[in-house]
Design an enzyme around this catalytic site. Structure first.
Site, PDB file in Angstrom:
ATOM      1  N   HIS A 164     -10.107  -7.904  10.935  1.00  0.00           N
ATOM      2  CA  HIS A 164     -10.783  -8.257   9.687  1.00  0.00           C
ATOM      3  C   HIS A 164     -12.309  -8.109   9.824  1.00  0.00           C
ATOM      4  CE1 HIS A 164     -12.128 -10.693   6.283  1.00  0.00           C
ATOM      5  NE2 HIS A 164     -12.770 -11.473   7.134  1.00  0.00           N
ATOM      6  N   HIS A 205     -15.907  -6.490   7.568  1.00  0.00           N
ATOM      7  CA  HIS A 205     -17.323  -6.876   7.478  1.00  0.00           C
ATOM      8  C   HIS A 205     -18.317  -5.873   8.036  1.00  0.00           C
ATOM      9  CE1 HIS A 205     -16.738 -10.915   5.921  1.00  0.00           C
ATOM     10  NE2 HIS A 205     -15.772 -11.121   6.808  1.00  0.00           N
ATOM     11  N   GLU A 261     -16.156 -12.214   0.890  1.00  0.00           N
ATOM     12  CA  GLU A 261     -14.756 -12.075   1.311  1.00  0.00           C
ATOM     13  C   GLU A 261     -13.877 -11.388   0.266  1.00  0.00           C
ATOM     14  OE1 GLU A 261     -13.700 -12.417   4.253  1.00  0.00           O
ATOM     15  OE2 GLU A 261     -15.216 -13.680   5.205  1.00  0.00           O
ATOM     16  N   SER A 294      -9.849  -5.446   4.636  1.00  0.00           N
ATOM     17  CA  SER A 294      -9.138  -5.450   5.920  1.00  0.00           C
ATOM     18  C   SER A 294      -7.655  -5.695   5.769  1.00  0.00           C
ATOM     19  CB  SER A 294      -9.734  -6.511   6.844  1.00  0.00           C
ATOM     20  OG  SER A 294      -9.483  -7.813   6.336  1.00  0.00           O
TER      21      SER A 294
END
Ligand code: NLE
Ligand code: FE2
Length: 311
Positions: free
Chosen positions: A177, A182, A222, A241
């Site tokens: 993730h 990110h 997010e 992700s």
């Protein structure tokens, strides 16, 4: 110096913390959720050897000192397989549904199926691109520390890999993730600027505002989407992700709403699976300006904050 507190008025459960002035004042050790025991709905809950491996990698992260190289992990075949699966699954979806800044920055990191990238290597690329740093953390950090890190251009990152039974969706942050979700956007100047602004807004505010800001973080960094012409594209790492989440978002059946940081944000959850609504930003620059405006007003005394509801 340590001052000797004798007043009985001091709240022991909430030690007074002063506003951090640099990343050295930010702890990477206040882990909030998904500690070593994992919750029952975590796919690795019943897997003792997975839990032991995760705990071992987490301990390395807790022991990391700022300025030291991030320890390299010898990922095993099972972990490599998870990485391969996720990259493979996302290969066709990302170019269609990720925002343009993500697609432009991603090649800097050269992710390939045959090797799980090491945080230290990623960190070096990032340092050169935007001056941001990755700092390892043992799991989900307390929002105050996590947000403070952003103010100092530091992104706290987990280093363990999600459970092999569920590569397409995991409820907690894991290295897959962090890397796929990110890292690429941390190399985009406009996005990084917005993120830092959010971090700066958190410095010195009370717990109520910290929890408000972490929800704003949640619905942007997010799970946010950004307008591109007549489409919306994903920039939220929790979408990018996750094969399942990315498919879910791009079907367009969820609700799409305009983000307003001045109103109370919906409750966030790590447990409920895919989001049933996504918040839309016009641009990262507009997002940054909105957050700057929010931060300025939030730090004013209550009576000067006007009609805004700071939840
Ligand atoms: N659900 C995301 C994924 O599977 O990659 C992780 C979310 C972490 C906040
Ligand atoms: Fe995340």
């Amino acid at each position: 110096t340590t001052c000797c507190v004798t007043s009985s008025k001091v709240n022991v459960s909430q030690p007074q913390r002063s506003t951090p002035r640099s990343i050295y004042d930010v702890s990477n050790n206040n882990i909030l959720g998904f500690g070593a025991n994992l919750s029952q709905d975590h796919p690795g809950f019943n897997d003792l050897s997975y839990k032991a491996r995760r705990a071992w990698i987490s301990e390395l992260a807790s022991a990391h000192k700022i300025g030291m190289p991030i320890p390299r992990i010898a990922y095993n075949q099972e972990e490599l397989q998870v990485w391969k699966t996720v990259l493979q699954e996302l290969r066709d979806l990302l170019p269609q549904h990720a925002c343009k800044q993500y697609l432009q920055a991603a090649p800097l990191f050269n992710f390939t199926p045959n090797q799980i990238p090491q945080l230290q290597d990623v960190n070096e690329v990032l340092n050169r691109a935007t001056g941001w740093s990755i700092r390892p953390a043992a799991g989900l950090l307390h929002p105050r520390d996590f947000l403070a890190g952003l103010a100092f251009k530091t992104f706290h990152s987990t280093q363990y890999i999600r459970h092999p039974s569920s590569p397409s969706y995991t409820p907690e942050p894991d290295l897959v993730h962090e890397l796929i979700g990110h890292v690429p956007l941390l190399a985009d100047a406009a996005f990084a600027d917005m993120l830092q602004t959010l971090g700066e807004a958190s410095l010195g505010v009370d717990d109520k505002q910290i929890w408000h800001l972490i929800k704003v973080y949640w619905y942007t960094v997010e799970f946010g989407v950004v307008r591109e012409g007549s489409c919306v594209k994903a920039f939220g790492a929790g979408i990018l992700s996750s094969f399942g989440e990315l498919q879910h978002m791009s079907k367009g059946t969820a609700q799409f709403e305009t983000l307003d940081p001045f109103i109370a944000q919906p409750k966030m959850s790590y447990k409920d699976g895919f989001q049933n609504r996504y918040f839309v930003l016009e641009t990262f620059e507009a997002g940054r300006d909105m957050l700057q405006d929010y931060a300025m007003k939030a730090k004013l005394p209550q009576e000067l904050q006007g009609s805004s509801t700071l939840a």
